[in-house]
Design an enzyme around this catalytic site. Structure first.
Site, PDB file in Angstrom:
ATOM      1  N   LYS A 163       4.274 -10.185  -8.748  1.00 28.97           N
ATOM      2  CA  LYS A 163       5.156  -9.755  -7.678  1.00 28.97           C
ATOM      3  C   LYS A 163       6.599 -10.015  -8.116  1.00 28.97           C
ATOM      4  CE  LYS A 163       2.047  -8.830  -4.385  1.00 28.97           C
ATOM      5  NZ  LYS A 163       1.940  -7.522  -3.694  1.00 28.97           N
TER       6      LYS A 163
ATOM      7  N   LYS B 101      -6.927   0.489  -0.296  1.00 28.46           N
ATOM      8  CA  LYS B 101      -7.162  -0.732   0.465  1.00 28.46           C
ATOM      9  C   LYS B 101      -7.842  -0.357   1.772  1.00 28.46           C
ATOM     10  CE  LYS B 101      -3.068  -3.216  -1.267  1.00 28.46           C
ATOM     11  NZ  LYS B 101      -1.736  -3.757  -0.886  1.00 28.46           N
TER      12      LYS B 101
END
Length: 330
Positions: A150, A246
């Site tokens: 990230k 997802k």
């Protein structure tokens, strides 16, 4: 035989702060749905995501509004008109899959016509921190198969370089979570290649990614926030090479399976991802992992305590939950 449905909020504390470009969280808040038919129980989980305007309260309200229909026998196909794609529908959809498999004495994998879940190399996520702190985490995971890094705008170059220096071997996904501009994406192309980044996930805001049409990225781009259901695929062609599926975005396994087929038919590579969730949210997603080039299902590894019998990790390889946890009676 009539069903009963129960939906409630559960909170799981994290073992460390989970920082991404848009904020930090210290707990995973999920909605757990239980559908009971006689003595048989099916379970599902959804994670309402503020980025998509979702809250725990709204998700519970959505489920309450359709509970009577579900209890009267509404099917997974009926859910497509009863609930919008999102965490609430995901929790109900996965609970109905689980219930259906248990009632039939089979598995969800068999019902869906896919391979049963198997151990899979899943990304170990390194959350945003100082470059030195991220390097320290990377050093402890230097021999896993896949890292997900990230990053933000301010320190992205140093964060990527620090992680790669500490962990030279793993494949690497970099995820700016919509925080970059097209100018930054262009400027960091050489950096991404130099540090052998395998996939760049959603660098630009979802509403601003039209500028990617025709952009010749030197690293494959993956749509995350820009993709929810198969209806989004047409606009992503020519912008991205991969799509991140997802279940909390698609609204459950039913649409996720359809999306995977549609994406492959259009030539997209697949990534399977998750929110920070318990193993109940991961078990259905594992049914998609066998078709994916990139798997990012380490959400439960961030929990200080998972649901009993859930997934386990060994050096970056995620093993499915124990038999009977979800998707089959045993």
């Amino acid at each position: 035989m009539l069903r009963t449905l129960d939906a409630r909020h559960h909170r799981f504390g994290l073992n460390a702060p989970f920082r991404i470009a848009r904020g930090v969280k210290t707990a995973a808040d999920v909605v757990t749905v239980t559908v009971r038919q006689g003595s048989v129980v099916g379970r599902g989980e959804g994670v309402p995501y503020p980025r998509y305007g979702e809250t725990i309260e709204d998700a519970l309200s959505q489920i309450a509004q359709v509970a009577a229909r579900i209890e009267a026998g509404a099917s997974r196909d009926d859910l497509r008109t009863l609930l919008v794609p999102g965490a609430a529908r995901n929790a109900v959809d996965c609970a109905l899959w689980d219930l259906e498999a248990r009632l039939a004495g089979t598995s969800v994998a068999a019902l869906a016509g896919v391979a049963p879940p198997a151990p899979v190399a899943s990304a170990i996520t390194i959350a945003i921190d100082t470059p030195d702190a991220m390097a320290a985490v990377a050093a402890r995971a230097a021999y896993v198969p896949l890292l997900k890094v990230k990053v933000d705008r301010t320190d992205a170059a140093m964060q990527i370089a620090a992680v790669r220096s500490a962990a030279p071997t793993p494949r690497m996904i970099v995820d700016p979570n919509e925080s970059w501009t097209i100018a930054e994406l262009e400027r960091w192309q050489d950096l991404l290649v130099e540090h052998r980044v395998d996939l760049l996930e959603q660098p630009l805001p979802a509403g601003e990614d039209a500028v990617l049409a025709g952009f010749a990225s030197r690293v494959p781009l993956c749509a995350d926030e820009s993709l929810h259901t198969s209806a989004d695929l047409e606009t992503l062609a020519g912008r991205y090479q991969y799509v991140n599926i997802k279940l909390d975005k698609t609204g459950g396994l039913t649409e996720a399976l359809a999306l995977a087929d549609a994406a492959k038919a259009r030539g997209f590579g697949l990534m399977v991802g998750c929110m920070v969730c318990s193993s109940l949210g991961i078990a259905p997603a594992l049914l998609l992992a066998g078709e994916a080039a990139f798997v990012d299902l380490d959400g439960p590894l961030w929990l200080s305590e998972d649901r009993p019998g859930g997934v386990t990790d060994r050096n970056g390889v995620l093993a499915p939950p124990q038999p009977g946890f979800w998707g089959s009676a045993a």
